[in-house]
Enzyme design. Structure first.
Site, PDB file in Angstrom:
ATOM      1  N   ASP A   5       0.807  -1.218   0.000  1.00 55.99           N
ATOM      2  CA  ASP A   5       0.000   0.000   0.000  1.00 55.99           C
ATOM      3  C   ASP A   5       0.843   1.272   0.000  1.00 55.99           C
ATOM      4  O   ASP A   5       0.302   2.376  -0.032  1.00 55.99           O
ATOM      5  CB  ASP A   5      -0.919   0.032   1.229  1.00 55.99           C
ATOM      6  CG  ASP A   5      -1.998  -1.034   1.181  1.00 55.99           C
ATOM      7  OD1 ASP A   5      -2.315  -1.500   0.076  1.00 55.99           O
ATOM      8  OD2 ASP A   5      -2.524  -1.394   2.247  1.00 55.99           O
TER       9      ASP A   5
ATOM     10  N   ARG B 154      -4.386  -5.252 -10.935  1.00 53.74           N
ATOM     11  CA  ARG B 154      -3.459  -6.370 -11.157  1.00 53.74           C
ATOM     12  C   ARG B 154      -4.221  -7.692 -11.136  1.00 53.74           C
ATOM     13  O   ARG B 154      -4.089  -8.520 -12.066  1.00 53.74           O
ATOM     14  CB  ARG B 154      -2.386  -6.380 -10.059  1.00 53.74           C
ATOM     15  CG  ARG B 154      -1.479  -7.633 -10.111  1.00 53.74           C
ATOM     16  CD  ARG B 154      -0.587  -7.705  -8.881  1.00 53.74           C
ATOM     17  NE  ARG B 154      -1.340  -7.838  -7.647  1.00 53.74           N
ATOM     18  CZ  ARG B 154      -1.744  -8.988  -7.132  1.00 53.74           C
ATOM     19  NH1 ARG B 154      -1.472 -10.127  -7.753  1.00 53.74           N
ATOM     20  NH2 ARG B 154      -2.400  -9.025  -5.989  1.00 53.74           N
TER      21      ARG B 154
ATOM     22  N   ARG C  41     -14.463  -3.325  -2.467  1.00 56.16           N
ATOM     23  CA  ARG C  41     -13.696  -2.451  -1.585  1.00 56.16           C
ATOM     24  C   ARG C  41     -14.069  -2.725  -0.136  1.00 56.16           C
ATOM     25  O   ARG C  41     -15.022  -3.411   0.164  1.00 56.16           O
ATOM     26  CB  ARG C  41     -13.971  -0.978  -1.918  1.00 56.16           C
ATOM     27  CG  ARG C  41     -13.358  -0.471  -3.219  1.00 56.16           C
ATOM     28  CD  ARG C  41     -11.849  -0.320  -3.167  1.00 56.16           C
ATOM     29  NE  ARG C  41     -11.384   0.306  -1.953  1.00 56.16           N
ATOM     30  CZ  ARG C  41     -11.389   1.623  -1.712  1.00 56.16           C
ATOM     31  NH1 ARG C  41     -11.842   2.442  -2.628  1.00 56.16           N
ATOM     32  NH2 ARG C  41     -10.926   2.105  -0.575  1.00 56.16           N
TER      33      ARG C  41
ATOM     34  N   THR D 229     -15.115  -6.578   5.979  1.00 53.78           N
ATOM     35  CA  THR D 229     -16.183  -6.109   5.092  1.00 53.78           C
ATOM     36  C   THR D 229     -16.226  -6.920   3.812  1.00 53.78           C
ATOM     37  O   THR D 229     -17.301  -7.304   3.328  1.00 53.78           O
ATOM     38  CB  THR D 229     -15.985  -4.617   4.764  1.00 53.78           C
ATOM     39  OG1 THR D 229     -16.019  -3.862   5.968  1.00 53.78           O
ATOM     40  CG2 THR D 229     -17.065  -4.117   3.823  1.00 53.78           C
TER      41      THR D 229
ATOM     42  N   CYS E 188      -1.050   2.887  -8.912  1.00 56.78           N
ATOM     43  CA  CYS E 188      -1.995   1.805  -8.674  1.00 56.78           C
ATOM     44  C   CYS E 188      -3.027   1.732  -9.790  1.00 56.78           C
ATOM     45  O   CYS E 188      -3.859   0.834  -9.819  1.00 56.78           O
ATOM     46  CB  CYS E 188      -2.689   1.979  -7.338  1.00 56.78           C
ATOM     47  SG  CYS E 188      -3.881   3.320  -7.349  1.00 56.78           S
TER      48      CYS E 188
END
Length: 311
Positions: A84, A131, A149, A154, A242
């Site tokens: 990240d 990716r 997301r 979640t 990203c």
């Protein structure tokens, strides 16, 4: 003579996985005698869940608030999932430690199907990683790849609620939270090449803090640091975004690091992946970065394109 211990404040996101990672670092530092406290924070990346990261500013959204806490002196270090962390840190910040890497592979999770190949034609698979999207398309072009997301819990709840037939997650996060039993299949790197830095923890500090660098040195894993440096050098040379479907993964064979990378066309469901690889003995961060840059040049020569949007 041992160096004196001193208090350390860790800035961390407040997701369950991020807190596990921060607590892991806290325990290691406490074992060295340092009093350690956590500063929990919510980042923009945690708040914006209705759009993909590539459309709202990139993975740097997960680290910016933590860097502000370091800059303002409210925290001393920030613990990140290295995949990240943007390839180039802001001026005045540095990556001071890479810890021993957990499993870098991707994992297939499904309540019903044992593997990606068992999914019926047209099944819905969840991921918001470009990716993973291009790699999944290469493996199963008949599947529907839909956005996913949210934090780990979640995402698993959305799967269990029936929104997806299966989802793809990092194996490391599941294992760190004791959720390894949810993994139905771990992809071999040959078929699902991991992201640069996947499974590794990186610790960021403000530059000019040699006492922190020294305190973190016992936590560092030299082999992991060399490997992820090579992987991240591929991404940096390709534009470090990203919004770019890029995979890069290194594996050791003796003293040689074998580095492989793959790039896909983000807007095409049928374009073939472009792959490249190279290998060489790697003994320091500079030679690791050189290997990554070499593999990036091979990708570009084969037709891959550099990113145009930073993220």
């Amino acid at each position: 003579m041992s160096k004196p211990a001193f208090p350390i404040v860790i800035a961390t996101r407040e997701s369950r996985l991020a807190l596990w990672q921060a607590e892991h670092v806290k325990a290691r530092l406490q074992a060295l005698g340092h009093p350690v406290t956590l500063l929990g924070m919510t980042t923009k990346g945690d708040q914006i869940l209705d759009r993909s990261l590539s459309k709202v500013g990139g993975k740097g959204l997960f680290v910016k608030e933590l860097e502000v806490a370091l800059e303002e002196g409210r925290a001393d270090i920030a613990v990140h999932s290295l995949k990240d962390v943007p390839m180039d840190l802001p001026e005045g910040f540095e990556l001071a430690c890479v810890m021993e890497r957990e499993d870098p592979r991707d994992a297939f999770v499904s309540p019903q199907y044992a593997s990606l190949q068992d999914l019926p034609e047209g099944a819905v698979v969840g991921t918001s990683s470009l990716r993973r999207t291009v790699l999944l398309r290469a493996l199963r072009p008949d599947l529907r790849i839909e956005p996913l997301r949210g934090n780990l819990d979640t995402r698993l709840k959305k799967l269990d609620d029936g929104h997806y037939a299966g989802i793809v997650l990092a194996a490391a996060g599941l294992k760190r939270l004791g959720l390894g039993s949810r993994v139905r299949h771990e992809f071999a790197p040959d078929s699902m090449l991991p992201a640069a830095g996947q499974g590794a923890l990186g610790i960021e500090i403000r530059s000019g803090r040699p006492e922190l660098r020294a305190a973190l040195a016992p936590l560092a894993d030299h082999t992991s640091w060399l490997t992820v440096t090579a992987e991240r050098a591929v991404s940096r040379a390709m534009g470090g975004s990203c919004s770019m479907p890029l995979a890069a993964h290194g594996q050791w064979q003796g003293d040689e690091l074998v580095l492989r990378a793959a790039w896909g066309e983000p807007d095409s469901a049928s374009a073939a992946l472009i792959r490249a690889s190279s290998r060489r003995p790697v003994a320091d961060l500079a030679s690791a970065a050189d290997l990554g840059e070499e593999v990036a040049e091979l990708l570009l020569a084969a037709g891959a394109r550099r990113a145009t949007i930073s993220g």
